[in-house]
Design a protein around this motif. Structure first.
Motif, PDB file in Angstrom:
ATOM      1  N   VAL A 126       0.832  -1.208   0.000  1.00  0.00           N
ATOM      2  CA  VAL A 126       0.000   0.000   0.000  1.00  0.00           C
ATOM      3  C   VAL A 126       0.865   1.255   0.000  1.00  0.00           C
ATOM      4  N   ILE A 127       1.840   1.311   0.912  1.00  0.00           N
ATOM      5  CA  ILE A 127       2.678   2.513   1.051  1.00  0.00           C
ATOM      6  C   ILE A 127       3.494   2.767  -0.213  1.00  0.00           C
ATOM      7  N   ASN A 128       4.191   1.731  -0.692  1.00  0.00           N
ATOM      8  CA  ASN A 128       5.021   1.911  -1.883  1.00  0.00           C
ATOM      9  C   ASN A 128       4.174   2.129  -3.134  1.00  0.00           C
ATOM     10  N   GLY A 129       3.018   1.450  -3.199  1.00  0.00           N
ATOM     11  CA  GLY A 129       2.138   1.640  -4.340  1.00  0.00           C
ATOM     12  C   GLY A 129       1.586   3.052  -4.410  1.00  0.00           C
ATOM     13  N   VAL A 130       1.145   3.578  -3.261  1.00  0.00           N
ATOM     14  CA  VAL A 130       0.620   4.948  -3.214  1.00  0.00           C
ATOM     15  C   VAL A 130       1.715   5.949  -3.583  1.00  0.00           C
ATOM     16  N   THR A 131       2.925   5.744  -3.041  1.00  0.00           N
ATOM     17  CA  THR A 131       4.027   6.659  -3.334  1.00  0.00           C
ATOM     18  C   THR A 131       4.385   6.626  -4.814  1.00  0.00           C
ATOM     19  N   ALA A 132       4.418   5.427  -5.401  1.00  0.00           N
ATOM     20  CA  ALA A 132       4.706   5.317  -6.835  1.00  0.00           C
ATOM     21  C   ALA A 132       3.634   6.044  -7.648  1.00  0.00           C
ATOM     22  N   TRP A 133       2.381   5.897  -7.247  1.00  0.00           N
ATOM     23  CA  TRP A 133       1.276   6.544  -7.950  1.00  0.00           C
ATOM     24  C   TRP A 133       1.413   8.074  -7.938  1.00  0.00           C
ATOM     25  N   LEU A 134       1.961   8.617  -6.849  1.00  0.00           N
ATOM     26  CA  LEU A 134       2.145  10.059  -6.741  1.00  0.00           C
ATOM     27  C   LEU A 134       3.103  10.593  -7.808  1.00  0.00           C
ATOM     28  N   PHE A 135       4.022   9.731  -8.270  1.00  0.00           N
ATOM     29  CA  PHE A 135       5.019  10.167  -9.257  1.00  0.00           C
ATOM     30  C   PHE A 135       4.701   9.681 -10.671  1.00  0.00           C
ATOM     31  N   ALA A 136       3.622   8.922 -10.827  1.00  0.00           N
ATOM     32  CA  ALA A 136       3.321   8.304 -12.120  1.00  0.00           C
ATOM     33  C   ALA A 136       3.161   9.336 -13.228  1.00  0.00           C
ATOM     34  N   SER A 137       2.542  10.469 -12.936  1.00  0.00           N
ATOM     35  CA  SER A 137       2.260  11.456 -13.984  1.00  0.00           C
ATOM     36  C   SER A 137       3.522  12.098 -14.535  1.00  0.00           C
ATOM     37  N   GLY A 138       4.601  12.115 -13.754  1.00  0.00           N
ATOM     38  CA  GLY A 138       5.834  12.756 -14.228  1.00  0.00           C
ATOM     39  C   GLY A 138       6.903  11.780 -14.655  1.00  0.00           C
ATOM     40  N   SER A 139       6.589  10.481 -14.656  1.00  0.00           N
ATOM     41  CA  SER A 139       7.608   9.465 -14.910  1.00  0.00           C
ATOM     42  C   SER A 139       8.020   9.349 -16.371  1.00  0.00           C
ATOM     43  N   LYS A 140       7.212   9.898 -17.287  1.00  0.00           N
ATOM     44  CA  LYS A 140       7.540   9.768 -18.711  1.00  0.00           C
ATOM     45  C   LYS A 140       8.419  10.910 -19.214  1.00  0.00           C
ATOM     46  N   GLY A 141       8.216  12.099 -18.691  1.00  0.00           N
ATOM     47  CA  GLY A 141       8.941  13.246 -19.217  1.00  0.00           C
ATOM     48  C   GLY A 141      10.170  13.656 -18.437  1.00  0.00           C
ATOM     49  N   ASP A 142      10.436  13.029 -17.303  1.00  0.00           N
ATOM     50  CA  ASP A 142      11.563  13.439 -16.452  1.00  0.00           C
ATOM     51  C   ASP A 142      12.158  12.189 -15.819  1.00  0.00           C
ATOM     52  N   ILE A 143      13.406  11.848 -16.169  1.00  0.00           N
ATOM     53  CA  ILE A 143      13.968  10.605 -15.642  1.00  0.00           C
ATOM     54  C   ILE A 143      14.290  10.702 -14.154  1.00  0.00           C
ATOM     55  N   ASN A 144      14.389  11.922 -13.611  1.00  0.00           N
ATOM     56  CA  ASN A 144      14.568  12.054 -12.168  1.00  0.00           C
ATOM     57  C   ASN A 144      13.311  11.577 -11.454  1.00  0.00           C
ATOM     58  N   ARG A 146      11.094   9.666 -12.874  1.00  0.00           N
ATOM     59  CA  ARG A 146      10.974   8.253 -13.210  1.00  0.00           C
ATOM     60  C   ARG A 146      11.802   7.388 -12.265  1.00  0.00           C
ATOM     61  N   GLY A 147      12.971   7.902 -11.853  1.00  0.00           N
ATOM     62  CA  GLY A 147      13.792   7.155 -10.912  1.00  0.00           C
ATOM     63  C   GLY A 147      13.068   6.930  -9.594  1.00  0.00           C
ATOM     64  N   ALA A 148      12.423   7.995  -9.082  1.00  0.00           N
ATOM     65  CA  ALA A 148      11.653   7.859  -7.845  1.00  0.00           C
ATOM     66  C   ALA A 148      10.490   6.899  -8.048  1.00  0.00           C
ATOM     67  N   PHE A 149       9.804   7.032  -9.193  1.00  0.00           N
ATOM     68  CA  PHE A 149       8.666   6.166  -9.504  1.00  0.00           C
ATOM     69  C   PHE A 149       9.083   4.697  -9.565  1.00  0.00           C
ATOM     70  N   GLN A 150      10.166   4.405 -10.304  1.00  0.00           N
ATOM     71  CA  GLN A 150      10.603   3.011 -10.450  1.00  0.00           C
ATOM     72  C   GLN A 150      11.102   2.439  -9.136  1.00  0.00           C
ATOM     73  N   HIS A 151      11.736   3.271  -8.320  1.00  0.00           N
ATOM     74  CA  HIS A 151      12.222   2.802  -7.025  1.00  0.00           C
ATOM     75  C   HIS A 151      11.059   2.333  -6.163  1.00  0.00           C
ATOM     76  N   MET A 152      10.007   3.157  -6.096  1.00  0.00           N
ATOM     77  CA  MET A 152       8.866   2.811  -5.251  1.00  0.00           C
ATOM     78  C   MET A 152       8.076   1.645  -5.852  1.00  0.00           C
ATOM     79  N   LEU A 153       7.952   1.611  -7.180  1.00  0.00           N
ATOM     80  CA  LEU A 153       7.226   0.519  -7.831  1.00  0.00           C
ATOM     81  C   LEU A 153       7.954  -0.807  -7.620  1.00  0.00           C
ATOM     82  N   ALA A 154       9.289  -0.757  -7.672  1.00  0.00           N
ATOM     83  CA  ALA A 154      10.082  -1.964  -7.451  1.00  0.00           C
ATOM     84  C   ALA A 154       9.865  -2.507  -6.042  1.00  0.00           C
ATOM     85  N   ASP A 155       9.818  -1.612  -5.059  1.00  0.00           N
ATOM     86  CA  ASP A 155       9.622  -2.076  -3.685  1.00  0.00           C
ATOM     87  C   ASP A 155       8.210  -2.598  -3.459  1.00  0.00           C
ATOM     88  N   ALA A 156       7.231  -2.007  -4.144  1.00  0.00           N
ATOM     89  CA  ALA A 156       5.872  -2.543  -4.065  1.00  0.00           C
ATOM     90  C   ALA A 156       5.844  -3.955  -4.640  1.00  0.00           C
TER      91      ALA A 156
END
Length: 297
Positions: A126-144, A146-156
């Motif tokens: 839940v925690i990692n999924g919610v955090t990843a979702w918070l960054f989902a909208s910016g994960s395509k245009g900014d690899i910084n 995206r790095g936060a998004f992938q980190h949290m998605l990986a832990d989920a």
């Protein structure tokens, strides 16, 4: 000359993500100590890298919005590239630790702490999924981002694997399911992280950014009226969202004027998403430019 907007700060997303993950780390340490679970303590240490990764990415977005100075004439936008690289490295290090632990558990199977581990892992989803979702909208245009998004998605994903493994073990009693699932998850994480690591490393080495066709840019400049040659052309990333270009245009005769330069920079922005272009005009085609040879930087 055109400029793109500074990267979005995602300040609220970073703050929420850091608070949630600090709370999760504390919970894992407390329950790990109370339940005598080394696995929970180890995962707590691993999740601490989430906080470090999010902190680095957030700091980079703050620094990137600072104005240029006499010393840092391009500003501090490149810190976003370093943060993306840091997140990629942290992910690989965490994945390496998971693989090492999994191999050890394959050789010497250890009992899984059952219900407690499943509950904590479910909270982690839940925690990692919610955090990843918070960054989902910016994960395509900014690899910084995206790095936060992938980190949290990986832990989920890791937490999902823990829950699945614990359920299967409770049914089959075969403890080696846990390390096998961990190895599969680690492979998936490495596959997803490799692009982030490669792209951020390329950016630190001033490579032409992904999505920019250098040959097409050169062809466009060469096709402009009055241009007989293009040389000393360089395209690189100033930050994870901003691309720069410099180049020499040989235009024998008269200088084309400011309107030509402004329109060319606007077209470079609209066609190639290059927001910071600097063009040098050379009107004497008989005088060789020192930077004209391709092997000269």
């Amino acid at each position: 000359m055109g400029h793109v907007h500074a990267p979005a700060s995602f300040g609220r997303a970073f703050l929420i993500g850091i608070i949630l993950n600090i709370g999760f780390v504390v919970a894992e340490v407390v329950f790990g100590l109370l339940g005598g679970s080394v696995a929970l303590l180890a995962d707590g240490a691993h999740n601490l890298t989430d906080v470090l990764g999010l902190g680095a990415a957030w700091l980079a977005t703050v620094l990137a919005r600072r104005p240029p100075t006499a010393r840092f004439t391009y500003g501090l936008g490149r810190s976003t590239i370093l943060a993306a690289l840091t997140n990629g490295v942290l992910l690989l290090l965490a994945t390496g630790a998971i693989l090492l632990e999994a191999v050890e558990r394959l050789v010497t199977p250890a009992p899984v702490a059952g219900v407690t581990v499943m509950i904590v892992a479910a909270v982690g989803i839940v925690i990692n999924g919610v955090t990843a979702w918070l960054f989902a909208s910016g994960s395509k245009g900014d690899i910084n981002i995206r790095g936060a998004f992938q980190h949290m998605l990986a832990d989920a994903l890791v937490s999902v694997g823990v829950v699945v493994a614990a359920l299967l073990i409770s049914v089959t009693g075969w403890n080696r399911i846990d390390p096998l699932v961990s190895i599969i998850i680690a492979i998936v994480i490495v596959a997803g992280t490799w692009s982030l690591l490669r792209q951020s490393l390329s950016m630190t080495m001033d490579a032409v950014p992904d999505g920019v066709d250098a040959a097409a840019v050169r062809g466009y400049l060469r096709s402009l009226p009055g241009v007989s040659e293009v040389h000393d052309l360089h395209i690189w990333s100033m930050s994870t969202t901003e691309t720069a270009l410099t180049g020499h245009l040989v235009m024998p005769g008269n200088h084309p004027g400011d309107v030509f330069l402004r329109e060319t920079c606007e077209h470079l922005h609209s066609r190639f998403r290059i927001g910071h272009s600097t063009l040098q005009i050379e009107i004497d085609g008989e005088v060789a430019c020192r930077l004209a040879p391709e092997d000269v930087i």
